[in-house]
Design an enzyme around this catalytic site. Structure first.
Site, short mmCIF file in Angstrom:
data_model
loop_
_atom_site.label_atom_id
_atom_site.label_comp_id
_atom_site.label_asym_id
_atom_site.label_seq_id
_atom_site.Cartn_x
_atom_site.Cartn_y
_atom_site.Cartn_z
N CYS A 102 0.83 -1.20 0.00
CA CYS A 102 0.00 0.00 0.00
C CYS A 102 0.87 1.26 0.00
CB CYS A 102 -0.91 -0.03 1.22
SG CYS A 102 -1.99 1.38 1.35
N CYS A 199 -4.15 -2.30 5.81
CA CYS A 199 -3.99 -0.93 5.33
C CYS A 199 -5.23 -0.45 4.59
CB CYS A 199 -2.79 -0.89 4.38
SG CYS A 199 -2.42 0.71 3.70
#
Length: 368
Positions: A102, A199
């Site tokens: 991410c 995330c």
């Protein structure tokens, strides 16, 4: 234009770290604006409420600081570049780290490009607990000053060019100092707890969430001696070194010591367990890593001495690293290490400097 008049876009998450980062940059004279990234299309009411609350908190902080807040939707980029790989890794029996991907694909690629091209930013800033230092014309990634909060493990995929365009204001502080600043400023995020979970997806019930996208395949749990002692609900729910959630107690053959996952036989859908957190089957003398990223972007050849972390918050492990080819290395630990997990990242350090890292392809087991 002076350095301090330059424009910085702060990734505002609705948390205390990004809130204080924005204020610190204001104090340093930067022209500061915020950006709230929507990276997941919520599919249940509870998750929608959490995202809405985070946006409201980010807006409240920006209003308090007198800065503009932009919003952007990166849900398509997140799905295509992070989540699909995350699912593929789990399906293959590995344990990926979505936060690292991410950061690579969203926070320091999509966000960085959007901030520069659409908002005219000179820099981006985030609330990560890391530091940067310029050495020999290249920006280096350093551990955060607060060793308990250091997040360099999650940022090893950044290049020196990306680091040069990024600011990390709270990396020079310890977490209690950050909360104190937020309290003194009267920010709504001052006492907000730190986020956990995948995330951008939040604190979902992981097993239930993963089951929506990957059908569970129950299978046998066997001991290292080959005795069948239970059933697992899917290899994807388990990781090496795991103790809780196995659903097995003591057996007639075993002791009362807890059981740990020591292997996953993906081909036969079998979970292998042993008793004791230092069982030889759980220990590794080293690992092979691939998909390498070096911060200075110089190809690594030969050998080097450094330290490595094979998971977040782990104590540094002294090791010797040897290049096998352009994108694979062999890492030999000075002492055996427990629960080295394929799919996770091995991240290398020289003192305070994060050198880079790679994905653990395989562990090198303790000879028996």
């Amino acid at each position: 234009m002076s350095e301090t008049a330059k424009k910085v876009i702060v990734g505002m998450s609705g948390g205390v770290d990004s809130s204080v980062s924005a204020w610190l940059l204001q104090q340093q004279g930067y022209q500061v604006e915020g950006l709230f990234m929507k990276n997941w299309e919520e599919d249940d009411g509870e998750e929608y409420c959490t995202a809405a609350a985070d946006l409201a908190d980010a807006q409240a902080v920006c209003d308090k600081l007198g800065i503009e807040l932009h919003t952007v939707n990166f849900a398509a980029e997140y799905w295509n570049n992070v989540f699909e790989l995350f699912l593929a890794e789990y399906k293959a029996g590995r344990t990926p780290n979505p936060d690292i991907l991410c950061n690579k694909e969203i926070k320091f690629k999509a966000f960085l490009e959007f901030a520069a091209e659409d908002l005219g930013a000179d820099y981006i800033a985030t609330g990560h607990y890391v530091r940067r230092a310029d050495v020999d014309g290249k920006s280096r990634l350093l551990r955060g000053l607060d060793s308990n909060k250091d997040q360099s493990y999650f940022l090893y995929t950044l290049s020196h060019e990306q680091i040069a365009q990024s600011l990390f204001p709270v990396g020079e502080l310890e977490k209690p100092q950050v909360r104190k600043i937020a309290e003194d400023l009267g920010l709504v995020t001052a006492k907000k707890k730190d986020s956990t979970g995948i995330c951008f997806i939040g604190e979902r019930k992981f097993r239930e969430f993963l089951g929506r996208y990957l059908p569970a395949q129950p299978g046998k749990i066997i001991t290292v001696d080959g005795d069948e002692i239970g059933e697992h609900q899917g290899l994807m729910y388990h990781t090496l070194g795991q103790r809780k959630g196995l659903g097995i107690g003591g057996t007639k053959e075993g002791t009362e010591e807890p059981w740990y996952v020591v292997d996953k036989d993906v081909e036969n859908n079998i979970l292998v367990v042993a008793q004791g957190h230092e069982h030889p089957r759980l220990m590794s003398v080293g690992l092979i890593a691939q998909q390498l990223h070096w911060v200075d972007r110089e190809p690594f050849t030969g050998t080097m001495r450094c330290t490595v972390k094979t998971r977040y918050r782990q104590t540094d492990i002294p090791c010797t690293v040897k290049a096998l080819d352009d994108d694979r290395i062999e890492v030999i630990f000075d002492e055996p290490v427990a629960a080295v997990t394929p799919g996770q990242s091995a991240v290398f350090y020289n003192g305070e400097v994060c050198l880079g890292g790679g994905i653990i392809e395989q562990r090198l087991p303790l000879p028996v």
